[in-house]
Design an enzyme around this catalytic site. Structure first.
Site, PDB file in Angstrom:
ATOM      1  N   ARG A 165       0.826  -1.217   0.000  1.00 22.62           N
ATOM      2  CA  ARG A 165       0.000   0.000   0.000  1.00 22.62           C
ATOM      3  C   ARG A 165       0.865   1.275   0.000  1.00 22.62           C
ATOM      4  NH1 ARG A 165      -3.092  -3.681  -0.444  1.00 22.62           N
ATOM      5  NH2 ARG A 165      -5.240  -3.771   0.317  1.00 22.62           N
ATOM      6  N   SER A 196     -10.416  -0.579   3.829  1.00 25.82           N
ATOM      7  CA  SER A 196      -9.653  -0.770   5.077  1.00 25.82           C
ATOM      8  C   SER A 196      -9.166   0.578   5.593  1.00 25.82           C
ATOM      9  CB  SER A 196      -8.430  -1.650   4.825  1.00 25.82           C
ATOM     10  OG  SER A 196      -8.807  -2.883   4.287  1.00 25.82           O
ATOM     11  N   GLU A 247      -4.269   3.416   6.697  1.00 27.51           N
ATOM     12  CA  GLU A 247      -4.116   3.300   5.245  1.00 27.51           C
ATOM     13  C   GLU A 247      -4.731   4.525   4.584  1.00 27.51           C
ATOM     14  OE1 GLU A 247      -5.896   1.045   1.557  1.00 27.51           O
ATOM     15  OE2 GLU A 247      -5.635  -0.305   3.253  1.00 27.51           O
TER      16      GLU A 247
HETATM   17  N1  EPU Z   1     -10.827 -10.910  10.267  1.00 22.03           N
HETATM   18  C1  EPU Z   1     -11.578 -11.047  11.414  1.00 22.03           C
HETATM   19  N2  EPU Z   1     -12.488 -10.081  11.696  1.00 22.03           N
HETATM   20  C2  EPU Z   1     -12.696  -9.012  10.900  1.00 22.03           C
HETATM   21  C3  EPU Z   1     -11.926  -8.847   9.727  1.00 22.03           C
HETATM   22  C4  EPU Z   1     -10.993  -9.830   9.424  1.00 22.03           C
HETATM   23  O1  EPU Z   1     -11.417 -11.989  12.154  1.00 22.03           O
HETATM   24  O2  EPU Z   1     -13.555  -8.197  11.224  1.00 22.03           O
HETATM   25  C5  EPU Z   1      -9.878 -11.968   9.910  1.00 22.03           C
HETATM   26  C6  EPU Z   1     -10.415 -12.795   8.754  1.00 22.03           C
HETATM   27  O3  EPU Z   1     -11.234 -13.842   9.188  1.00 22.03           O
HETATM   28  C7  EPU Z   1      -9.138 -13.308   8.116  1.00 22.03           C
HETATM   29  C8  EPU Z   1      -8.170 -12.165   8.342  1.00 22.03           C
HETATM   30  O4  EPU Z   1      -8.676 -11.406   9.433  1.00 22.03           O
HETATM   31  O5  EPU Z   1      -8.664 -14.432   8.792  1.00 22.03           O
HETATM   32  C9  EPU Z   1      -7.996 -11.275   7.120  1.00 22.03           C
HETATM   33  O6  EPU Z   1      -9.268 -10.725   6.744  1.00 22.03           O
HETATM   34  P1  EPU Z   1      -9.670 -10.440   5.218  1.00 22.03           P
HETATM   35  O7  EPU Z   1      -9.290 -11.586   4.372  1.00 22.03           O
HETATM   36  O8  EPU Z   1     -11.090  -9.989   5.195  1.00 22.03           O
HETATM   37  O9  EPU Z   1      -8.739  -9.267   4.739  1.00 22.03           O
HETATM   38  P2  EPU Z   1      -8.027  -8.074   5.503  1.00 22.03           P
HETATM   39  O10 EPU Z   1      -6.631  -8.486   5.827  1.00 22.03           O
HETATM   40  O11 EPU Z   1      -8.858  -7.556   6.601  1.00 22.03           O
HETATM   41  C10 EPU Z   1      -6.966  -7.110   3.303  1.00 22.03           C
HETATM   42  C11 EPU Z   1      -6.929  -5.807   2.565  1.00 22.03           C
HETATM   43  C12 EPU Z   1      -8.245  -5.590   1.833  1.00 22.03           C
HETATM   44  C13 EPU Z   1      -8.444  -6.733   0.853  1.00 22.03           C
HETATM   45  C14 EPU Z   1      -8.450  -8.060   1.651  1.00 22.03           C
HETATM   46  C15 EPU Z   1      -8.516  -9.276   0.763  1.00 22.03           C
HETATM   47  C16 EPU Z   1      -5.454  -4.343   3.798  1.00 22.03           C
HETATM   48  C17 EPU Z   1      -5.333  -3.170   4.691  1.00 22.03           C
HETATM   49  N3  EPU Z   1      -6.685  -4.724   3.491  1.00 22.03           N
HETATM   50  O12 EPU Z   1      -7.977  -6.996   4.310  1.00 22.03           O
HETATM   51  O13 EPU Z   1      -8.108  -4.392   1.076  1.00 22.03           O
HETATM   52  O14 EPU Z   1      -9.665  -6.588   0.155  1.00 22.03           O
HETATM   53  O15 EPU Z   1      -7.218  -8.172   2.407  1.00 22.03           O
HETATM   54  O16 EPU Z   1      -7.316  -9.447   0.108  1.00 22.03           O
HETATM   55  O17 EPU Z   1      -4.436  -4.897   3.371  1.00 22.03           O
HETATM   56  C18 EPU Z   1      -8.421  -2.047   1.219  1.00 22.03           C
HETATM   57  O18 EPU Z   1      -7.202  -1.936   1.116  1.00 22.03           O
HETATM   58  O19 EPU Z   1      -9.176  -1.039   1.315  1.00 22.03           O
HETATM   59  C19 EPU Z   1      -9.020  -3.356   1.250  1.00 22.03           C
HETATM   60  C20 EPU Z   1     -10.320  -3.556   1.434  1.00 22.03           C
END
Ligand code: EPU
Length: 339
Positions: A166, A238, A334
């Site tokens: 990012r 995010s 972010e």
């Molecule tokens: N999780 C939870 N609770 C929550 C959210 C997440 O337990 O409320 C857990 C999920 O179960 C999973 C892990 O955390 O085990 C990761 O969650 P998720 O796959 O939803 O993705 P994220 O890491 O929260 C990142 C990116 C997103 C992108 C997703 C999918 C960042 C800051 N965010 O989110 O990007 O869509 O992965 O690849 O890296 C963005 O940048 O605006 C964005 C939405």
């Protein structure tokens, strides 16, 4: 043609839907539009400036006392190609998801996992957008833009873009001094899917065989089940980055919280899921005034209606403070805060 406006309302120009005005708003379609605007309005030169894509990563805390420059350059053009790849030039003002859809219709591989990410193409290399195992840096070849110091066009090759998680040259060193006008992508003509993200392959199979259309559909399905539609609840995806920590720090947390998701990055570092920590700390669905932590994805802060930028910011600070106390992890935003 350029368009210059005064005291411009930005509510429809940021996906948080925060009401804030800009002292000046300049929309441009080319480098000559920018130079013409500055020659005709020399008072603009000394104003502080902000380049606006579709405002999907901005949080305004107050009115903007400067000039907002909005590149509106359109167009998707196939350039050089061989049997394996195609170079495609995309104007900064093209809605990102329209380009992803175009790539799927034209059977070109590489960005289908980035379906439905809000924003314009100009912001793609700035933010190095990423989702579901794919980052923009894997497909960007070069970035064309305007150097605001020299007022010349400049082309920056991918190796010089300083892409990271990012982050990029455009978000750091060239911040405020460069306007992306178009982005050149290299897409593949041969299938090569990235289905590593947990549950993605089975979601694709719900739609049938693994093909571009079905991967896009599966990604859209996953995104819409977790992420709020900005036209319903203002948000910027995010709010925080997923923190990168040493493997030792990750191991310590894993001993305390065996179910914490940890993604090894190699070279002694791991990435932690900030959303998991925020949920674990009890913030999911929690409101502060008109701002709230999204009830399906705790990494997202939403505007429930008439939130101010300050309400959203205050809620984010409360969360970050609490995560620091509870997990000894400092969350980094972010979203770009303006004001
Ligand atoms: N999780 C939870 N609770 C929550 C959210 C997440 O337990 O409320 C857990 C999920 O179960 C999973 C892990 O955390 O085990 C990761 O969650 P998720 O796959 O939803 O993705 P994220 O890491 O929260 C990142 C990116 C997103 C992108 C997703 C999918 C960042 C800051 N965010 O989110 O990007 O869509 O992965 O690849 O890296 C963005 O940048 O605006 C964005 C939405």
């Amino acid at each position: 043609m350029y368009k210059l406006l005064h005291n411009f309302q930005l509510k429809k120009f940021n996906t948080f839907a925060i009401p804030a005005t800009a002292k000046f708003y300049l929309s441009i379609e080319s480098l000559s539009d920018l130079t013409d605007a500055l020659i005709n309005n020399p008072q603009l030169i000394n104003e502080q400036r902000l380049v606006l894509g579709s405002g999907s990563n901005l949080l305004f805390l107050k009115d903007y006392d400067g000039i907002i420059i909005h590149p509106q350059i359109q167009g998707i053009q196939r350039l050089k190609e061989n049997d394996f790849t195609v170079e495609v030039e995309v104007g900064a003002g093209v809605k990102w998801d329209n380009f992803v859809e175009w790539s799927v219709v034209n059977e070109l591989y590489g960005i289908e996992n980035l379906s439905l990410i809000p924003g314009n193409t100009g912001a793609v290399p700035v933010q190095n957008i990423g989702a579901y195992g794919v980052e923009a840096s894997s497909v960007v070849e070069w970035v064309t833009g305007i150097d605001l110091i020299t007022m010349n066009q400049r082309i920056i090759h991918r190796f010089d873009c300083e892409f990271g998680y990012r982050i990029s040259l455009f978000k750091e060193k060239l911040k405020e001094n460069f306007i992306v006008t178009s982005v050149n992508f290299r897409l593949s003509k041969k299938p090569g899917y990235n289905l590593q993200y947990e549950g993605l392959e089975s979601k694709v199979r719900e739609f049938g065989e693994v093909n571009l259309v079905n991967v896009r559909q599966a990604i859209i399905k996953i995104r819409t089940s977790k992420l709020p539609d900005p036209s319903v609840y203002g948000n910027a995806g995010s709010f925080f980055k997923n923190p990168v920590v040493s493997d030792d720090a990750a191991d310590t947390l894993k001993r305390l919280y065996p179910d914490i998701p940890v993604y090894s990055l190699g070279s002694g570092f791991s990435k932690l899921a900030a959303g998991w920590m925020i949920e674990k700390a009890g913030w999911k669905g929690h409101s502060f005034g008109n701002a709230a932590i999204h009830d399906k994805q705790a990494l997202v802060i939403i505007n429930k209606g008439n939130a101010t930028g300050k309400e959203i910011f205050s809620l984010s600070e409360m969360v970050a403070e609490n995560i620091l106390q509870k997990f000894n992890i400092r969350l980094e935003r972010e979203v770009q805060v303006v004001g």
